[in-house]
Design an enzyme around this catalytic site. Structure first.
Site, PDB file in Angstrom:
ATOM      1  N   GLU A 202      -3.745  -4.042  -4.204  1.00 11.07           N
ATOM      2  CA  GLU A 202      -5.202  -4.139  -4.402  1.00 11.07           C
ATOM      3  C   GLU A 202      -5.819  -2.747  -4.391  1.00 11.07           C
ATOM      4  O   GLU A 202      -6.512  -2.357  -3.450  1.00 11.07           O
ATOM      5  CB  GLU A 202      -5.877  -5.079  -3.371  1.00 11.07           C
TER       6      GLU A 202
ATOM      7  N   HIS B 247       0.874  -1.174   0.000  1.00 13.67           N
ATOM      8  CA  HIS B 247       0.000   0.000   0.000  1.00 13.67           C
ATOM      9  C   HIS B 247       0.911   1.223   0.000  1.00 13.67           C
ATOM     10  O   HIS B 247       1.836   1.301   0.800  1.00 13.67           O
ATOM     11  CB  HIS B 247      -0.904   0.027   1.242  1.00 13.67           C
TER      12      HIS B 247
END
Length: 406
Positions: A360, A322
């Protein structure tokens, strides 16, 4: 011209690289000249002489009718590494690694670089042993190719071959723990139970020290050095530079759209302490030439809530990513490709058992999805968290090193 082609062209045209230890390594001259000089901080180390011969590394075709006709096997110019004087000069291991660094910076598109170590290098036998034992290069198994040729291998060089056990000037700076360990952290079962996760997984290594440098690499496509540093909350007096920057970034409307973490300084302090206390999360700050530009978290996926959504489940050493770029001046596709690919590189160097790095992004984040795909990731699946729909993108280790993604 495509962005991928522009990146390749920028790398191919690079004649100068900055090593992680800050030294400049340069190659002067070009393929049209009879030889090239390799210089470290302006000091000549060796000559690279173009022998006029070419060689290719044939493997699977040996012993088949295609052994001598396989046109898909690339033939590359054979370079002879020569001492600066006719006799009585050696090249130390660190300088030899720097020479190879320069070669794979300039000839980035070559899977192998065939070289010969001149007999006039006084420690040529030691250098040959270093290259072969470390995995930096190999000899051809073909009886038709001289065993004098050493095929330097791009994939093993970027995996860190020739560093651990030989010198401490690679992309992962030495730490107190790394100096004591020449092998990966041992594997023994551990267990995590949280409101979101119930998982058995390997015990993870201890966290770095606050402010510890984790990774450093000169990026030719940008012309600057990128580094990753473990988050530093400071001594307790005042607000650290890391926390001040993260607090400011999280309250940026653009960043908040992706992270949804806007709020007070106290909220962000609590957030950072939480991830620092989580053995499965590595919070780090990213900088260009020492100037803070972004924040990233690298997670162990086996004990992360995204594990449930990974088709066939995560493997023991898979990592998740992330990241955010906080400073507007450091946005843009070229820089994004450099830092994302470098995060992959860090993940795969930090533990050779890591087989995948997964991201993601939100399904409506077209920019981040494009950045991921441009970095040679593929879409693994599309799935729904309780709070958002995400696109799972994946970078396999084998692809990263085989296809020269860095």
């Amino acid at each position: 011209m495509s962005s991928a082609r522009r990146r390749l062209q920028a790398v191919q045209n690079a004649l100068t690289a900055i090593q992680p230890n800050g030294k400049r390594v340069e190659i002067s001259g070009g393929p049209g000249t009879s030889d090239q000089h390799v210089l470290l901080d302006g000091k000549p180390v060796c000559f690279l002489y173009f022998s006029g011969r070419t060689a290719g590394l044939t493997l699977s075709g040996l012993g088949t009718p295609h052994e001598h006709t396989a046109s898909h096997i690339q033939q590359y110019p054979v370079l002879e590494v020569r001492a600066m004087r006719a006799s009585d000069q050696g090249i130390n291991v660190l300088d030899m690694w720097a020479v190879i660094y320069a070669l794979f910076t300039k000839y980035h598109e070559q899977e192998t670089i065939p070289i010969i170590l001149s007999a006039y290098i006084t420690n040529a036998a030691d250098l040959r042993s270093y290259i072969l034992r470390s995995g930096l290069g190999r000899v051809s198994p073909s009886r038709d190719i001289s065993q004098e040729y050493l095929f330097l291998m791009r994939a093993t060089f970027w995996q860190g071959a020739g560093q651990a056990g030989f010198h401490e000037h690679g992309w992962l700076p030495p730490s107190d723990s790394s100096r004591c360990a020449l092998s990966p952290f041992p594997s023994v079962q551990s267990f995590t139970r949280t409101p979101l996760v119930i998982a058995a997984h390997p015990l993870r290594p201890p966290k770095p020290k606050q402010g510890e440098l984790l990774y450093k690499r000169y990026c030719p496509s940008v012309g600057q050095t990128l580094d990753f540093t473990y988050f530093d909350l400071g001594s307790g007096e005042g607000v650290s530079a890391h926390l001040e920057a993260l607090h400011r970034w999280q309250n940026n409307e653009r960043v908040n759209k992706g992270w949804n973490e806007s709020g007070s300084l106290e909220k962000h302090l609590k957030y950072v302490k939480g991830v620092m206390n989580d053995p499965a999360v590595l919070p780090m700050m990213m900088s260009w030439d020492g100037d803070l530009m972004g924040y990233a978290e690298i997670v162990w996926l086996k004990e992360n809530h995204v594990a449930t959504y990974i088709p066939n489940g995560p493997k023991d050493w898979d990592r998740g990513i992330h990241a955010l770029v906080g400073e507007e001046k450091y946005r843009g596709s070229v820089r994004a490709q450099a830092w994302l690919r470098s995060i992959f590189h860090y993940c795969f160097l930090a533990d050779p058992r890591t087989e995948r790095a997964i991201n993601e992004p939100r399904s409506d984040s077209a920019t981040m999805i494009k950045v991921s795909l441009d970095a040679a990731m593929h879409i693994e699946t599309i799935f729904d968290f309780p709070h958002k729909r995400s696109v799972m993108t994946c970078m396999p280790r084998e692809r990263f090193f085989k296809m020269d993604v860095l």
